[in-house]
Design a protein around this motif. Sequence first.
Motif, PDB file in Angstrom:
ATOM      1  N   ARG A   1       0.822  -1.214   0.000  1.00  0.00           N
ATOM      2  CA  ARG A   1       0.000   0.000   0.000  1.00  0.00           C
ATOM      3  C   ARG A   1       0.855   1.263   0.000  1.00  0.00           C
ATOM      4  N   SER A   2       2.034   1.188   0.606  1.00  0.00           N
ATOM      5  CA  SER A   2       2.896   2.366   0.722  1.00  0.00           C
ATOM      6  C   SER A   2       3.894   2.507  -0.419  1.00  0.00           C
ATOM      7  N   ALA A   3       4.014   1.486  -1.256  1.00  0.00           N
ATOM      8  CA  ALA A   3       5.017   1.505  -2.321  1.00  0.00           C
ATOM      9  C   ALA A   3       4.709   2.591  -3.358  1.00  0.00           C
ATOM     10  N   SER A   4       5.760   3.158  -3.931  1.00  0.00           N
ATOM     11  CA  SER A   4       5.625   4.210  -4.937  1.00  0.00           C
ATOM     12  C   SER A   4       5.970   3.662  -6.313  1.00  0.00           C
ATOM     13  N   ILE A   5       4.993   3.611  -7.211  1.00  0.00           N
ATOM     14  CA  ILE A   5       5.261   3.142  -8.568  1.00  0.00           C
ATOM     15  C   ILE A   5       6.136   4.142  -9.311  1.00  0.00           C
ATOM     16  N   ASP A   6       5.988   5.438  -9.022  1.00  0.00           N
ATOM     17  CA  ASP A   6       6.863   6.425  -9.659  1.00  0.00           C
ATOM     18  C   ASP A   6       8.327   6.158  -9.315  1.00  0.00           C
ATOM     19  N   GLY A   7       8.589   5.820  -8.053  1.00  0.00           N
ATOM     20  CA  GLY A   7       9.961   5.515  -7.664  1.00  0.00           C
ATOM     21  C   GLY A   7      10.501   4.300  -8.387  1.00  0.00           C
ATOM     22  N   VAL A   8       9.670   3.282  -8.539  1.00  0.00           N
ATOM     23  CA  VAL A   8      10.094   2.061  -9.241  1.00  0.00           C
ATOM     24  C   VAL A   8      10.417   2.361 -10.701  1.00  0.00           C
ATOM     25  N   LEU A   9       9.552   3.139 -11.365  1.00  0.00           N
ATOM     26  CA  LEU A   9       9.757   3.440 -12.783  1.00  0.00           C
ATOM     27  C   LEU A   9      10.996   4.307 -12.987  1.00  0.00           C
ATOM     28  N   ALA A  10      11.205   5.251 -12.091  1.00  0.00           N
ATOM     29  CA  ALA A  10      12.403   6.085 -12.201  1.00  0.00           C
ATOM     30  C   ALA A  10      13.663   5.253 -11.970  1.00  0.00           C
ATOM     31  N   HIS A  11      13.617   4.337 -10.999  1.00  0.00           N
ATOM     32  CA  HIS A  11      14.760   3.472 -10.727  1.00  0.00           C
ATOM     33  C   HIS A  11      15.071   2.588 -11.928  1.00  0.00           C
ATOM     34  N   ALA A  12      14.046   2.148 -12.630  1.00  0.00           N
ATOM     35  CA  ALA A  12      14.240   1.308 -13.804  1.00  0.00           C
ATOM     36  C   ALA A  12      14.715   2.103 -15.019  1.00  0.00           C
ATOM     37  N   SER A  13      14.826   3.432 -14.866  1.00  0.00           N
ATOM     38  CA  SER A  13      15.209   4.306 -15.985  1.00  0.00           C
ATOM     39  C   SER A  13      14.347   4.031 -17.210  1.00  0.00           C
ATOM     40  N   LEU A  14      13.065   3.895 -16.998  1.00  0.00           N
ATOM     41  CA  LEU A  14      12.146   3.618 -18.100  1.00  0.00           C
ATOM     42  C   LEU A  14      12.132   4.801 -19.067  1.00  0.00           C
TER      43      LEU A  14
END
Length: 469
Positions: free
Chosen positions: A303-316
């Motif tokens: 619930r607390s996870a940030s999808i924006d952070g994941v996508l930025a980390h993946a350098s999408l």
Amino acid sequence: MTDPKRLILNLFEMNCVSHITHGLWRLPGNRRTEFNDIEYWTDLARQLEAGGFDAVFLADVVGAYDVFRGGPETAIREGLQIPSNDPLLVVPAMAAVTEHLGFGITFSTTYEPPFSFARRMSTLDHLTKGRVGWNIVTSYLPNAARNFGLDGEIDHDTRYEIAEEYLDVLYKLWEGSWDDDAIVEDREQGVYADPEKIRYINHRGPRYSVAGPHLSSPSRQRTPFLIQATQSSRGIEFAGRHAELIFTGGRSFEQVSGTIARIRDELERQGRARDDIKFVVGATVIVAATREEAEAKLAEYDRSASIDGVLAHASLPFDPTAHPGDITLGEALRREGRGDDLAAAFLPQEKTIAEFLSTMSGFHRQPFMAVGSPADVADEIESWLDEHDIDGINLVQYHSPDTASDFIEFAVPELRRRGRLREVYTPGETLRERVHGAGPRVAETHPAARFRGGRALDVAVESERLQPV
């Protein structure tokens, strides 16, 4: 009957707010925002040593994640590895409050010269009494290249060519510049070190010219314990030559096992034994007294996870959140005119945006994920060790300090009961001795050993690099 394989147990950390579990720094009681405080690191070190961990594995980058949405703004908002501090500098503080905990430190071979790094690592090996390892990386962020005066990222294979010569220089300094008995401490004659047993290395190569001698005297390990994270073909070749422990991963058990098999084959090709490398994987372990409590904790993390952070980390290279969830990834790319991009070829274009985002939200979990009671997670970890040819885990931090605390309270006693974790540390052992069970120095079959006693310092760099040990 043989003893069960013992688990190599490390905690995966980084000197920043959001390492790889993005958005979770906001959780109640999470101390992630205290990373600037020395007490965060000393408390963590004491906790890990009390729980019998082998080491804390410290990641690092030397650039910002600025590919996603065309800039660093998302990473900055998320605290995604920015701000971040130097991992080497927290090690003395952690070492001062522990006797046994090891330290794996990430440092790149691409942008800084080898001579000063050699001295920093020797200093840490002295201060920790041989408890340090070096995670060898070549850096992959475009921003990192621009931070060191380059217009763009150096291509993958060229970075490994640089790394080969970089390690030649380091091995000469660490292994060849000083003899074992160079320090004499003769108070009567006023001689601290014998100059006949200390030498220049006079390295002349395509990229580096280093005279020496090494400024640090021989430390417990001399060459720090050598770690590498890799899956690529060029990285596997490099690992077969240099690594003593590999941090690897993949989307499936089969992919991980395949990578490990390829590395073992490369070890053999390089003249080393097939078991000269240990393998660890990043692992999600959420454990509590009951499965229900563990699953509730994981749900809170989700619930607390940030999808924006994941996508930025993946350098999408594009923003899927800007498209409707029911269209496919391929359609979204075509709408942006990017269907033929090289980056797009690696994306699952048949998935819908919603499916893709749900996959990305847990991208760092599979396949090495265990959630449940002490018995549940111990069963999973044992299967990883016995069925998938790995030797240990880097435990991913979801909450600091709860992730490590829960593992120590619930998983460690069960793993010890099953013979998978040691009961006590061996006094005075180096990190290399702990992981490999041999001596504190690199093996004679390792390329660093060529330079012991000043041997081979005058061999041409090209022939050193191309000839197998």
